[in-house]
Design a protein around this motif. Structure first.
Motif, PDB file in Angstrom:
ATOM      1  N   ALA A 159       0.828  -1.203   0.000  1.00 26.66           N
ATOM      2  CA  ALA A 159       0.000   0.000   0.000  1.00 26.66           C
ATOM      3  C   ALA A 159       0.864   1.255   0.000  1.00 26.66           C
ATOM      4  O   ALA A 159       0.529   2.242  -0.665  1.00 26.66           O
ATOM      5  CB  ALA A 159      -0.937   0.003   1.203  1.00 26.66           C
ATOM      6  N   LEU A 160       1.968   1.231   0.731  1.00 24.43           N
ATOM      7  CA  LEU A 160       2.857   2.401   0.751  1.00 24.43           C
ATOM      8  C   LEU A 160       3.446   2.645  -0.627  1.00 24.43           C
ATOM      9  O   LEU A 160       3.566   3.787  -1.065  1.00 24.43           O
ATOM     10  CB  LEU A 160       3.949   2.220   1.802  1.00 24.43           C
ATOM     11  CG  LEU A 160       3.452   2.154   3.244  1.00 24.43           C
ATOM     12  CD1 LEU A 160       4.598   1.812   4.184  1.00 24.43           C
ATOM     13  CD2 LEU A 160       2.775   3.446   3.645  1.00 24.43           C
ATOM     14  N   SER A 161       3.794   1.584  -1.329  1.00 25.93           N
ATOM     15  CA  SER A 161       4.291   1.730  -2.695  1.00 25.93           C
ATOM     16  C   SER A 161       3.181   2.255  -3.605  1.00 25.93           C
ATOM     17  O   SER A 161       3.416   3.094  -4.476  1.00 25.93           O
ATOM     18  CB  SER A 161       4.824   0.390  -3.208  1.00 25.93           C
ATOM     19  OG  SER A 161       5.392   0.541  -4.481  1.00 25.93           O
ATOM     20  N   GLY A 205      -7.790  -4.038   6.581  1.00 20.93           N
ATOM     21  CA  GLY A 205      -7.341  -4.393   7.925  1.00 20.93           C
ATOM     22  C   GLY A 205      -6.947  -3.148   8.696  1.00 20.93           C
ATOM     23  O   GLY A 205      -7.104  -2.019   8.215  1.00 20.93           O
ATOM     24  N   HIS A 206      -6.422  -3.354   9.882  1.00 21.78           N
ATOM     25  CA  HIS A 206      -5.950  -2.235  10.706  1.00 21.78           C
ATOM     26  C   HIS A 206      -4.508  -1.936  10.315  1.00 21.78           C
ATOM     27  O   HIS A 206      -3.653  -2.816  10.379  1.00 21.78           O
ATOM     28  CB  HIS A 206      -6.051  -2.580  12.191  1.00 21.78           C
ATOM     29  CG  HIS A 206      -7.454  -2.843  12.627  1.00 21.78           C
ATOM     30  ND1 HIS A 206      -8.404  -1.854  12.712  1.00 21.78           N
ATOM     31  CD2 HIS A 206      -8.081  -3.994  12.942  1.00 21.78           C
ATOM     32  CE1 HIS A 206      -9.558  -2.389  13.085  1.00 21.78           C
ATOM     33  NE2 HIS A 206      -9.382  -3.683  13.227  1.00 21.78           N
ATOM     34  N   THR A 207      -4.246  -0.689   9.906  1.00 20.01           N
ATOM     35  CA  THR A 207      -2.922  -0.317   9.437  1.00 20.01           C
ATOM     36  C   THR A 207      -2.509   1.036  10.008  1.00 20.01           C
ATOM     37  O   THR A 207      -3.363   1.846  10.381  1.00 20.01           O
ATOM     38  CB  THR A 207      -2.892  -0.194   7.898  1.00 20.01           C
ATOM     39  OG1 THR A 207      -3.616   0.976   7.524  1.00 20.01           O
ATOM     40  CG2 THR A 207      -3.508  -1.401   7.222  1.00 20.01           C
ATOM     41  N   ILE A 208      -1.217   1.269  10.033  1.00 24.92           N
ATOM     42  CA  ILE A 208      -0.741   2.567  10.530  1.00 24.92           C
ATOM     43  C   ILE A 208      -0.932   3.660   9.496  1.00 24.92           C
ATOM     44  O   ILE A 208      -0.926   4.832   9.830  1.00 24.92           O
ATOM     45  CB  ILE A 208       0.740   2.508  10.967  1.00 24.92           C
ATOM     46  CG1 ILE A 208       1.650   2.150   9.788  1.00 24.92           C
ATOM     47  CG2 ILE A 208       0.933   1.547  12.108  1.00 24.92           C
ATOM     48  CD1 ILE A 208       3.136   2.337  10.079  1.00 24.92           C
ATOM     49  N   ARG A 253       3.865  12.243   1.701  1.00 27.85           N
ATOM     50  CA  ARG A 253       5.299  12.573   1.843  1.00 27.85           C
ATOM     51  C   ARG A 253       5.661  12.807   3.305  1.00 27.85           C
ATOM     52  O   ARG A 253       6.691  12.336   3.783  1.00 27.85           O
ATOM     53  CB  ARG A 253       5.663  13.797   1.004  1.00 27.85           C
ATOM     54  CG  ARG A 253       5.948  13.476  -0.457  1.00 27.85           C
ATOM     55  CD  ARG A 253       6.581  14.648  -1.199  1.00 27.85           C
ATOM     56  NE  ARG A 253       5.726  15.820  -1.239  1.00 27.85           N
ATOM     57  CZ  ARG A 253       4.742  16.008  -2.129  1.00 27.85           C
ATOM     58  NH1 ARG A 253       4.502  15.103  -3.043  1.00 27.85           N
ATOM     59  NH2 ARG A 253       4.009  17.097  -2.090  1.00 27.85           N
ATOM     60  N   ASN A 254       4.799  13.544   4.016  1.00 28.26           N
ATOM     61  CA  ASN A 254       5.049  13.791   5.438  1.00 28.26           C
ATOM     62  C   ASN A 254       5.063  12.484   6.229  1.00 28.26           C
ATOM     63  O   ASN A 254       5.934  12.268   7.079  1.00 28.26           O
ATOM     64  CB  ASN A 254       3.993  14.735   6.014  1.00 28.26           C
ATOM     65  CG  ASN A 254       4.109  16.139   5.472  1.00 28.26           C
ATOM     66  OD1 ASN A 254       5.105  16.522   4.854  1.00 28.26           O
ATOM     67  ND2 ASN A 254       3.056  16.920   5.658  1.00 28.26           N
ATOM     68  N   PHE A 255       4.105  11.620   5.954  1.00 25.71           N
ATOM     69  CA  PHE A 255       4.015  10.333   6.644  1.00 25.71           C
ATOM     70  C   PHE A 255       5.237   9.471   6.326  1.00 25.71           C
ATOM     71  O   PHE A 255       5.858   8.889   7.216  1.00 25.71           O
ATOM     72  CB  PHE A 255       2.722   9.614   6.243  1.00 25.71           C
ATOM     73  CG  PHE A 255       2.547   8.280   6.899  1.00 25.71           C
ATOM     74  CD1 PHE A 255       2.146   8.195   8.219  1.00 25.71           C
ATOM     75  CD2 PHE A 255       2.785   7.115   6.195  1.00 25.71           C
ATOM     76  CE1 PHE A 255       1.993   6.969   8.838  1.00 25.71           C
ATOM     77  CE2 PHE A 255       2.632   5.879   6.802  1.00 25.71           C
ATOM     78  CZ  PHE A 255       2.238   5.807   8.132  1.00 25.71           C
ATOM     79  N   ARG A 256       5.591   9.400   5.066  1.00 29.24           N
ATOM     80  CA  ARG A 256       6.749   8.608   4.638  1.00 29.24           C
ATOM     81  C   ARG A 256       8.027   9.128   5.290  1.00 29.24           C
ATOM     82  O   ARG A 256       8.839   8.350   5.799  1.00 29.24           O
ATOM     83  CB  ARG A 256       6.867   8.654   3.118  1.00 29.24           C
ATOM     84  CG  ARG A 256       7.995   7.820   2.563  1.00 29.24           C
ATOM     85  CD  ARG A 256       7.975   7.863   1.024  1.00 29.24           C
ATOM     86  NE  ARG A 256       9.038   7.070   0.461  1.00 29.24           N
ATOM     87  CZ  ARG A 256      10.257   7.520   0.201  1.00 29.24           C
ATOM     88  NH1 ARG A 256      10.565   8.793   0.443  1.00 29.24           N
ATOM     89  NH2 ARG A 256      11.175   6.725  -0.296  1.00 29.24           N
ATOM     90  N   ASN A 257       8.209  10.436   5.295  1.00 32.33           N
ATOM     91  CA  ASN A 257       9.387  11.028   5.938  1.00 32.33           C
ATOM     92  C   ASN A 257       9.418  10.709   7.426  1.00 32.33           C
ATOM     93  O   ASN A 257      10.481  10.414   7.981  1.00 32.33           O
ATOM     94  CB  ASN A 257       9.444  12.537   5.703  1.00 32.33           C
ATOM     95  CG  ASN A 257       9.801  12.877   4.273  1.00 32.33           C
ATOM     96  OD1 ASN A 257      10.397  12.064   3.559  1.00 32.33           O
ATOM     97  ND2 ASN A 257       9.422  14.063   3.830  1.00 32.33           N
TER      98      ASN A 257
END
Length: 179
Positions: free
Chosen positions: A112-114, A126-129, A157-161
């Motif tokens: 999902a991040l990709s 599901g439950h995810t951060i 971008r903020n979350f990824r950083n």
């Protein structure tokens, strides 16, 4: 991959499957197994997705030799009369698939991040951060097919950083470190 990059680009939803025994499957509402997840997604797709769209289910590379969903997917596609709309794939380049997909459906997968990185909308069952308003679809799966929304790229971008600075190490489980 050629057909998915050209003819079907922007016309399919991607479902990257998780390993059959992944503990994250238990975090998915109304799903008790990877096979149940496949059943739920295909049923919802058939009932709710635009008729011109396709569903691409991608086998998890670490599940090879343990599970094969080909017969289940064929059986469901035949039951729902959507054999020409459902594709089951194995070793295709995931970033390319994500870059051409309308949306991505996961339980709780780092894929999902990709997907978010490639600006492809995500619904996490599901439950995810990372499941937060502006970054992932917050509605029901049945509604996702018609209007998956967009990814707030600044929020992502903020979350990824944040992840990179606070809890991620640069490395790979499958390769030796470069010397």
């Amino acid at each position: 991959l050629g057909r998915l990059e050209i003819e079907l680009s922007g016309k399919y939803y991607l479902v990257p499957l998780q390993v059959y025994c992944d503990g994250q499957i238990r975090t998915c509402e109304h799903v008790t197994s990877a096979a149940a997840f496949v059943r739920r997604v295909i049923g919802s797709f058939v009932r709710n997705a635009p008729p011109e769209t396709m569903l691409v289910l991608k086998h998890h590379p670490l599940d090879r030799g343990y599970s094969n969903y080909k017969k289940l997917i064929q059986k469901l596609a035949q039951r729902y009369g959507c054999q020409d709309r459902v594709i089951y794939v194995h070793d295709l380049h995931l970033p390319t698939l994500l870059g051409h997909a309308l949306g991505t459906i996961v339980i709780n997968s780092t894929t999902a991040l990709s997907s978010l990185f490639h600006k492809t909308p995500v619904i996490a069952l599901g439950h995810t951060i990372y499941n937060m308003e502006g970054m992932t679809y917050q509605g029901k799966l049945d509604d996702f097919w018609q209007a998956p929304g967009t990814v707030d790229q600044q929020l992502f971008r903020n979350f990824r950083n944040y992840l990179l600075q606070t809890n991620q190490l640069n490395g790979n489980f499958y390769a030796l470190p470069a010397s």
